[in-house]
Scaffold this motif. Structure first.
Motif, PDB file in Angstrom:
ATOM      1  N   LYS A 384       9.795   7.224 -70.444  1.00 42.65           N
ATOM      2  CA  LYS A 384       9.474   6.811 -69.119  1.00 42.65           C
ATOM      3  C   LYS A 384      10.512   7.153 -68.127  1.00 42.65           C
ATOM      4  O   LYS A 384      11.750   7.135 -68.222  1.00 42.65           O
ATOM      5  CB  LYS A 384       9.878   5.187 -69.256  1.00 42.65           C
ATOM      6  CG  LYS A 384       8.710   4.558 -70.363  1.00 42.65           C
ATOM      7  CD  LYS A 384       7.260   4.739 -70.135  1.00 42.65           C
ATOM      8  CE  LYS A 384       6.421   4.166 -71.083  1.00 42.65           C
ATOM      9  NZ  LYS A 384       5.022   4.457 -70.992  1.00 42.65           N
ATOM     10  N   VAL A 385       9.844   7.749 -67.021  1.00 47.90           N
ATOM     11  CA  VAL A 385      10.630   8.303 -66.005  1.00 47.90           C
ATOM     12  C   VAL A 385      10.083   7.719 -64.718  1.00 47.90           C
ATOM     13  O   VAL A 385       8.971   7.099 -64.617  1.00 47.90           O
ATOM     14  CB  VAL A 385      10.401   9.823 -65.882  1.00 47.90           C
ATOM     15  CG1 VAL A 385      11.193  10.450 -67.085  1.00 47.90           C
ATOM     16  CG2 VAL A 385       8.918  10.214 -65.840  1.00 47.90           C
ATOM     17  N   LYS A 386      10.744   7.714 -63.748  1.00 49.54           N
ATOM     18  CA  LYS A 386      10.340   7.299 -62.520  1.00 49.54           C
ATOM     19  C   LYS A 386       9.416   8.264 -61.861  1.00 49.54           C
ATOM     20  O   LYS A 386       9.523   9.419 -61.547  1.00 49.54           O
ATOM     21  CB  LYS A 386      11.664   7.171 -61.438  1.00 49.54           C
ATOM     22  CG  LYS A 386      11.045   6.644 -60.129  1.00 49.54           C
ATOM     23  CD  LYS A 386      12.583   6.630 -59.050  1.00 49.54           C
ATOM     24  CE  LYS A 386      12.288   6.133 -57.790  1.00 49.54           C
ATOM     25  NZ  LYS A 386      13.323   5.898 -56.900  1.00 49.54           N
ATOM     26  N   GLU A 402      13.868  12.921 -61.804  1.00 46.28           N
ATOM     27  CA  GLU A 402      14.759  13.522 -62.928  1.00 46.28           C
ATOM     28  C   GLU A 402      14.241  14.843 -63.571  1.00 46.28           C
ATOM     29  O   GLU A 402      15.210  15.659 -63.655  1.00 46.28           O
ATOM     30  CB  GLU A 402      14.784  12.547 -64.078  1.00 46.28           C
ATOM     31  CG  GLU A 402      15.474  11.129 -63.687  1.00 46.28           C
ATOM     32  CD  GLU A 402      14.334  10.300 -63.410  1.00 46.28           C
ATOM     33  OE1 GLU A 402      13.054  10.672 -62.849  1.00 46.28           O
ATOM     34  OE2 GLU A 402      14.327   8.929 -63.678  1.00 46.28           O
ATOM     35  N   ILE A 403      13.009  14.913 -63.745  1.00 43.10           N
ATOM     36  CA  ILE A 403      12.650  16.206 -63.727  1.00 43.10           C
ATOM     37  C   ILE A 403      12.499  17.412 -62.749  1.00 43.10           C
ATOM     38  O   ILE A 403      12.811  18.457 -63.284  1.00 43.10           O
ATOM     39  CB  ILE A 403      10.855  16.019 -64.288  1.00 43.10           C
ATOM     40  CG1 ILE A 403      10.746  15.008 -65.209  1.00 43.10           C
ATOM     41  CG2 ILE A 403      10.166  17.467 -64.597  1.00 43.10           C
ATOM     42  CD1 ILE A 403      11.522  15.438 -66.808  1.00 43.10           C
ATOM     43  N   ASN A 404      12.725  17.127 -61.430  1.00 41.22           N
ATOM     44  CA  ASN A 404      12.662  17.920 -60.489  1.00 41.22           C
ATOM     45  C   ASN A 404      14.068  18.567 -60.390  1.00 41.22           C
ATOM     46  O   ASN A 404      14.138  19.838 -60.433  1.00 41.22           O
ATOM     47  CB  ASN A 404      12.362  17.101 -59.136  1.00 41.22           C
ATOM     48  CG  ASN A 404      12.423  18.199 -57.831  1.00 41.22           C
ATOM     49  OD1 ASN A 404      11.573  18.916 -57.760  1.00 41.22           O
ATOM     50  ND2 ASN A 404      13.625  17.983 -57.160  1.00 41.22           N
ATOM     51  N   TRP A 405      15.105  18.022 -60.821  1.00 37.39           N
ATOM     52  CA  TRP A 405      16.401  18.386 -60.557  1.00 37.39           C
ATOM     53  C   TRP A 405      16.773  19.112 -61.895  1.00 37.39           C
ATOM     54  O   TRP A 405      17.441  20.158 -61.974  1.00 37.39           O
ATOM     55  CB  TRP A 405      17.391  17.361 -60.348  1.00 37.39           C
ATOM     56  CG  TRP A 405      17.245  16.684 -59.051  1.00 37.39           C
ATOM     57  CD1 TRP A 405      16.915  15.224 -58.944  1.00 37.39           C
ATOM     58  CD2 TRP A 405      17.152  17.085 -57.621  1.00 37.39           C
ATOM     59  NE1 TRP A 405      16.711  14.779 -57.881  1.00 37.39           N
ATOM     60  CE2 TRP A 405      16.937  15.948 -57.014  1.00 37.39           C
ATOM     61  CE3 TRP A 405      17.122  18.447 -57.319  1.00 37.39           C
ATOM     62  CZ2 TRP A 405      16.448  16.338 -55.552  1.00 37.39           C
ATOM     63  CZ3 TRP A 405      17.054  18.558 -55.975  1.00 37.39           C
ATOM     64  CH2 TRP A 405      16.800  17.499 -55.090  1.00 37.39           C
ATOM     65  N   THR A 760      16.611   6.154 -69.678  1.00 38.71           N
ATOM     66  CA  THR A 760      15.212   6.482 -68.912  1.00 38.71           C
ATOM     67  C   THR A 760      14.777   5.071 -68.738  1.00 38.71           C
ATOM     68  O   THR A 760      15.519   4.144 -68.855  1.00 38.71           O
ATOM     69  CB  THR A 760      14.195   6.878 -70.252  1.00 38.71           C
ATOM     70  OG1 THR A 760      14.069   6.266 -71.360  1.00 38.71           O
ATOM     71  CG2 THR A 760      14.463   8.386 -70.292  1.00 38.71           C
ATOM     72  N   ARG A 761      13.379   5.039 -68.037  1.00 42.39           N
ATOM     73  CA  ARG A 761      13.049   3.610 -67.373  1.00 42.39           C
ATOM     74  C   ARG A 761      12.495   2.719 -68.646  1.00 42.39           C
ATOM     75  O   ARG A 761      12.044   3.239 -69.453  1.00 42.39           O
ATOM     76  CB  ARG A 761      12.164   3.907 -66.621  1.00 42.39           C
ATOM     77  CG  ARG A 761      12.464   4.893 -65.257  1.00 42.39           C
ATOM     78  CD  ARG A 761      13.096   4.564 -64.096  1.00 42.39           C
ATOM     79  NE  ARG A 761      13.876   5.463 -63.541  1.00 42.39           N
ATOM     80  CZ  ARG A 761      14.321   5.208 -62.174  1.00 42.39           C
ATOM     81  NH1 ARG A 761      14.138   3.943 -61.681  1.00 42.39           N
ATOM     82  NH2 ARG A 761      14.956   6.278 -61.680  1.00 42.39           N
ATOM     83  N   GLY A 762      12.972   1.240 -68.222  1.00 43.96           N
ATOM     84  CA  GLY A 762      12.400   0.385 -69.054  1.00 43.96           C
ATOM     85  C   GLY A 762      11.149  -0.285 -68.820  1.00 43.96           C
ATOM     86  O   GLY A 762      10.604   0.072 -67.400  1.00 43.96           O
TER      87      GLY A 762
END
Length: 783
Positions: A384-386, A402-405, A760-762
């Protein structure tokens, strides 16, 4: 222009030719950016090392013939005329094909699937009108039976889809690098070699940093420039191509004959085969036609490609070949590149347009990477990501910080590490052709299982296109040590993370199922055992679609009290792109009416938008209220014996009891206790306005014998519970492998899954629940 979502979006898009042509124009910037800038580096990558440009021109004519037939057979024939028809209710891409197969052959990897999901409108039919529930016959029936019986084949199919996804992510790293670097390399012809090497790399890195740094603003802020930039670029390269053809070699069209491919391979032999890795780059970005189908229509994408993109690219490649056929003196490595064929007076303007086009092409693949990661996360195959929705109007425009950076760091590392288009081309080519091979394999299954076509058609499709792509794949793979290892390494890392997360998710769900509490245990709870009911509404978040989760028994055991109204909430994804609002909620009752315990399953498609607003809570409570009224009105309610899953009802977000959203001034809010009415308030985000208003979602409980007294009482208690406050009770599970587990399982669960879970996100972030109203219940799962 607002782009609609849903399976019925194509109807709106095909209202008029004006709409179709507008979408075709917009698709230039979103879909064809990557494909359009390929002339920047194809010839340079092809002639980088394996073959040389000779006086006989056999090499350049052979390369042009290969380019022409590759673009004609793969993007035009395969994608435009065949693959685009395999959309999943208007959505395209690798996961769209996998989703189609999940519904037609029951190979879904999601553990929480239900028979009720198969009643969804989009689940039953696809874009060509065939039903997923249609009985299979002949070979299709045996193939479907084989896939459903053998779990190994289902896992292989999932891994195949994940490999294609990982290569798309790898392409998201490599395409910006090679595109921007190739565009900036044009400065080589305008200054000495000693100076340009100090400008080329820093300029490329600055542009790449700026490109990724601006992602959080969203493409809609500069998206209106995308289509004009690519249109200008296509007109530019086609005009230069026409000029070079007539000025240098008007007979270059003869090189389009397949005979020159034979002469090329006969003369160059193994070196010519190895150079196919550079020729392959002429179709990089072709997969975007299918992957970005959800934003446009089939007809608009076909019109844009056949009427503008295809002829412009062919003219550009023919023009470069015509120039090179009359220039054989190789003064430097770059004399075989794109800018050398541009008239000297136009090089600086063309350089500026090329850099802009490279940025647009890179933007398209970055946005596509965000989209496919969101799909993987929705289907339980990625942590899970923002996810930030950068536009409230344009469907599908998202940003994942997160994926962008991560992409930016990897892109800069590849650019600084390689510093030339040769190795960047080798790496990008392997990623591109792997995705195409995966699409070919999945398409063959779609042809048989979803389209119900002859197996001979599927075999012919695989043999014809698979042979072409396997030839290019082998030529790219042979360059493993010269850059092709990069996409393999990136894909391996992402695939390892995806498989670890999916494995841990399945094990966690299995533990929940095995340790769930029976409904009879819940019904046995009473005040005599010390259990108290407190005012308010409790939302118990769970992954289970039946039974009571173990976290609730853990919670009650340590804190013997729960709310007067309890809702077991399950937010899950189903293998369809979109779930219509009227089918969103699946509501049922647990136990007798007086217990006031409900189950609500909220269903989203893998392309649905989870909006971060305050409407979800209001829609959820209103759906429970409508379920109560519907149950009473149809007179189907019966005293339950403990099992509730057979009585789940579909409830929409827009309900019949909602009389409207009314604006009330604060001075008019003095009669909330008016007889015969009950209100459920939906909190709204504050808007700047001169007059202070409140919005209320009102449902009316009329004074009529049609509504039973106990039903009225239940609705009133639901209203009181909502006004008493909503508490979100989340499970926070710590996974540990059982004693005696194998080394691989211990590494996957104790190290891999736990590392991903902690970073990661919960579920609390997924539901955007307020911190003050959230309670996390920690448990250790020994799996």
């Amino acid at each position: 222009m607002e782009i609609e979502s849903g399976s019925y979006q194509n109807i709106a898009k095909k209202e008029s030719w004006r709409t179709v042509l507008t979408l075709a124009y917009q698709s230039l910037g979103v879909v064809y950016g990557d494909l359009s800038i390929s002339p920047l580096y194809v010839y340079k990558s092809t002639f980088a090392e394996d073959i040389r440009h000779s006086e006989s021109n056999e090499e350049i004519f052979g390369v042009l013939s290969f380019i022409f037939w590759t673009i004609t057979l793969v993007p035009l024939l395969k994608y435009v005329f065949i693959v685009l028809r395999a959309d999943d209710n208007g959505e395209g891409g690798t996961f769209a094909l996998y989703s189609l197969l999940c519904r037609h052959a029951r190979v879904n990897s999601l553990p929480s699937c239900q028979l009720a999901d198969e009643q969804l409108i989009e689940y039953k039919t696809d874009s060509i009108g065939s039903s997923s529930l249609m009985p299979q016959t002949g070979f299709a029936a045996s193939l479907k039976s084989t896939l459903e019986k053998h779990g190994v084949l289902q896992k292989i199919l999932l891994v195949l889809a994940l490999i294609g996804t990982c290569m798309v992510i790898g392409d998201g790293v490599l395409t910006p690098a090679i595109s921007v670097f190739s565009a900036v390399s044009g400065v080589e012809l305008s200054m000495s070699k000693e100076h340009h090497k100090y400008i080329e790399l820093p300029a490329a890195c600055i542009i790449l940093i700026g490109l990724f740094a601006l992602q959080h603003y969203g493409t809609h802020r500069v998206g209106f420039l995308f289509a004009p930039v690519i249109l200008l670029w296509l007109m530019c390269i086609s005009a230069i191509g026409v000029y070079n053809i007539f000025h240098w070699n008007p007979h270059i069209y003869q090189a389009l004959s397949p005979y020159y491919m034979y002469k090329f391979l006969k003369k160059t032999q193994s070196k010519g085969w190895m150079s196919l890795g550079g020729i392959l780059l002429c179709i990089t970005g072709s997969e975007a036609m299918f992957a970005d189908l959800g934003h446009f229509s089939q007809l608009s994408i076909k019109i844009a490609f056949t009427s503008l993109v295809y002829p412009s690219l062919i003219l550009a490649y023919m023009g470069q070949a015509a120039y090179l056929s009359q220039h054989h003196v190789i003064e430097s490595e770059y004399n075989i590149g794109f800018y050398v064929s541009v008239p000297e007076k136009l090089r600086w303007p063309v350089l500026v347009i090329a850099i802009l086009a490279a940025v647009v092409g890179s933007q398209a693949i970055i946005t596509g990477t965000f989209s496919i990661i969101k799909q993987c996360s929705a289907l339980g195959c990625f942590p899970k990501v923002k996810i930030v929705h950068t536009s409230s109007k344009i469907h599908g425009q998202i940003y994942i910080p997160e994926i962008n950076w991560i992409l930016m760091i990897l892109c800069l590392a590849v650019t600084i590490g390689f510093r030339d288009t040769k190795r960047l081309g080798n790496a990008s080519g392997l990623a591109v052709i792997t995705v195409m091979l995966v699409t070919t394999c999945l398409m063959s299954l779609v042809i048989v299982l979803c389209w119900h076509k002859s197996v001979l058609f599927a075999v012919a499709f695989v043999v014809f296109f698979g042979t072409i792509e396997a030839l290019y794949f082998s030529a790219s793979l042979i360059k493993f040590l010269e850059g092709a290892w990069v996409p393999i390494a990136l894909a391996f890392c992402f695939l390892l993370a995806m498989c670890t997360w999916h494995y841990g998710t399945l094990k966690r769900y299995e533990y929940d199922v095995q340790n769930k509490v029976s409904v009879n245990w819940l019904l046995s709870l009473s005040q005599t055992l010390g259990i108290a009911r407190v005012r308010g509404l409790g939302l118990i978040h769970t992954e289970l679609v039946s039974g009571v989760p173990a976290i609730f028994s853990h919670f009650v055991t340590n804190l013997p009290a729960f709310h007067q109204v309890l809702i077991f909430l399950c937010v899950k994804s189903v293998p369809v792109p979109h779930v219509r609002p009227e089918e969103r909620f699946l509501v049922g009752r647990i136990g007798p009416k007086e217990f006031r315990i409900y189950r609500c399953i909220v269903r989203f498609g893998y392309r649905d938008v989870h909006k971060d607003d305050f409407e979800f809570e209001g829609n959820l409570v209103c759906s429970i209220a409508e379920f109560i009224r519907t149950e009473a009105a149809t007179a189907t309610a019966a005293e339950t014996n403990g099992e509730d899953d057979d009585r789940m009802s579909v409830v929409g977000t827009c309900s019949t009891y909602m009389q409207g959203i009314e604006d009330h001034y604060e001075s008019d809010l003095d009669d909330p206790n008016k007889p015969g009415t009950s209100e459920i308030r939906s909190p709204k985000p504050k808007k700047k306005s001169k007059s202070k208003t409140k919005k209320r979602v009102r449902f009316v409980v009329p004074e009529t014998p049609k509504i039973e007294k106990e039903t009225r009482q239940e609705l009133m208690e639901l209203t009181e519970a909502r006004e008493g406050g909503v508490a979100y009770i989340m499970g926070n599970a710590y996974m540990k492998a059982k004693q005696g587990s194998g080394l691989v399982k211990r590494l996957a669960i104790n190290i891999g899954y736990e590392f991903l879970r902690r970073n990661t996100r919960g579920p609390r972030n997924m539901l955007t629940s307020p911190n003050a109203s959230t309670l996390e219940v920690g448990m250790i799962y020994h799996v």
